[in-house]
Design an enzyme around this catalytic site. Structure first.
Site, short mmCIF file in Angstrom:
data_model
loop_
_atom_site.label_atom_id
_atom_site.label_comp_id
_atom_site.label_asym_id
_atom_site.label_seq_id
_atom_site.Cartn_x
_atom_site.Cartn_y
_atom_site.Cartn_z
N GLY A 10 0.80 -1.21 0.00
CA GLY A 10 0.00 0.00 0.00
C GLY A 10 0.84 1.26 0.00
CB THR A 12 0.77 4.08 -4.47
OG1 THR A 12 -0.24 3.08 -4.41
CG2 THR A 12 1.98 3.53 -5.22
N GLY A 13 -0.51 4.65 -1.27
CA GLY A 13 -1.63 5.25 -0.57
C GLY A 13 -1.19 6.31 0.42
CG ASP A 15 -2.24 5.30 6.50
OD1 ASP A 15 -2.61 6.47 6.33
OD2 ASP A 15 -2.82 4.51 7.27
CG LEU A 82 0.83 0.26 5.66
CD1 LEU A 82 1.37 1.68 5.50
CD2 LEU A 82 0.38 0.02 7.09
CD GLN A 85 -12.78 -2.05 -0.33
OE1 GLN A 85 -12.58 -0.83 -0.48
NE2 GLN A 85 -13.70 -2.51 0.51
CB THR A 127 -9.70 -0.49 10.92
OG1 THR A 127 -10.66 0.56 10.86
CG2 THR A 127 -10.44 -1.81 10.73
CD GLU A 129 -15.64 1.88 10.31
OE1 GLU A 129 -16.63 1.15 10.46
OE2 GLU A 129 -15.70 3.13 10.26
CE LYS A 161 -7.79 -3.44 7.12
NZ LYS A 161 -6.32 -3.42 7.04
CG HIS A 187 -5.13 7.47 9.96
ND1 HIS A 187 -5.86 6.37 10.38
CD2 HIS A 187 -4.30 7.02 8.99
CE1 HIS A 187 -5.47 5.30 9.70
NE2 HIS A 187 -4.55 5.68 8.84
NE ARG A 192 -8.95 9.14 4.93
CZ ARG A 192 -9.03 7.87 5.26
NH1 ARG A 192 -8.32 6.96 4.61
NH2 ARG A 192 -9.81 7.48 6.26
#
Length: 330
Positions: A10, A12-13, A15, A82, A85, A127, A129, A161, A187, A192
């Protein structure tokens, strides 16, 4: 002394890009793992693409062979997972994909480390969530979630998760592997993704200020309350978790809670506009199962690892709004 090697999925995202920068500044060799795409978006890591200690590798965590080969090749000191989806709403329309990436992908990583590189330290992105409804509020009046709060996810994303969170715990106890989970609350940052509500708001403000739209902004549940921090602060917490002698799981949060409506008021207030003149509530944007309140108690990581957030809520919102005004001007 050779540099430590860290693999980051992850990358390129939001975080991943901040974490890669942080690790490079701490004298790491960083290997960013990216899924093959004919139009790979490297905008968030454009400033480090030419750094000699940084490289990109094609990788697919849903492919056990890909995981195994990459871990065998680099024998990394640290592995930061990281990739996910990560959109809650999308998880309802694509539940199988969400489970495949967010849960089975973690199994592939765990098995590859166990077989090929047992000394590797794993960070798994969990997370808030996973908590879902906050039973502690209903039963005790305590308005926060900590590491002991019952988890009752309200989306396929949260369920996937939670499964991977438990898998890391199981591998940690069963195989004496080093795996730590960061239970990160919301965060944000200028980086974002545009499908998230905070970015939708600040990007829209940038478009309004630059005369690029006269349309209203459609949003869902404005009363939902979240504990919002800055991604830059949270990647430091990820790093600290893998520097301790024993692995553990930690909540990462600010301890402050704000509603979506409060975010709107703050963001539009920066440009002296009334959000009510620009926003409409669309019931179609409500989730099938809403999580109304998330507020994290991060006292464990603060006391144990000395972490604390540096950005305030006001600073976060202002940075995002100013970035999007400038970016939409181009």
């Amino acid at each position: 002394m050779s540099k430590k090697v860290a693999l980051v999925t992850g990358v390129t995202g939001q975080d991943g890009s901040y974490l890669a920068e942080f690790l490079l500044n701490h004298d790491y060799t960083v290997v960013g793992l990216v899924r093959r795409s004919s139009n790979l978006n490297t905008n968030r890591i454009s400033n480090i693409l030419n750094v000699p200690e940084f490289k990109l590798e094609e990788f697919d965590l849903t492919d056990p062979v890909s995981c195994s080969c990459m871990i065998q090749k680099y024998q990394p000191d640290e592995f930061y997972n990281l990739a996910a989806q990560s959109h809650v709403g999308t998880s309802f329309s694509q539940p199988s994909l969400t489970l495949n990436v967010n849960t089975l992908g973690v199994v592939n990583i765990l098995e590859s480390i166990r077989v090929s590189s047992p000394a590797t330290r794993l960070y798994q992105a969990s997370t808030s969530e996973m908590f879902g409804y906050n039973f502690s509020i209903n039963n005790t009046g305590i308005k926060y979630q900590n590491e002991e709060t019952q988890m009752f996810p309200q989306s396929p994303y949260g369920a996937a998760k939670l499964a991977s969170h438990n898998l890391v715990r199981i591998y940690r106890s069963s195989y004496d592997m080093y795996g730590s989970c960061g239970i990160l609350f919301n965060h944000e940052s200028p980086r974002r993704g545009e499908s998230f509500v905070t970015k939708k708001i600040t990007k829209y403000i940038g478009q309004v200020i630059n005369g690029k739209t006269r349309d209203k902004l459609s949003l869902g549940n404005l009363s939902a309350k979240r504990d919002w921090g800055h991604a830059k602060d949270y990647v430091k917490a990820m790093y600290l978790m893998l520097q301790t002698e024993k692995p553990n799981d930690y909540i990462v949060s600010t301890g402050e809670v704000h509603s979506v409506e409060e975010f709107l008021m703050k963001a539009f207030g920066i440009v002296n506009l009334n959000w009510k003149d620009y926003v409409i509530v669309d019931p179609n944007l409500y989730r099938p199962a809403e999580v109304d309140y998330l507020n994290g108690d991060s006292s464990k990581i603060r006391k144990t690892l000395g972490w604390k957030p540096e950005y305030t809520f006001d600073q976060l919102v202002e940075e995002m709004v100013k970035f999007d005004i400038e970016n939409e001007h181009v």
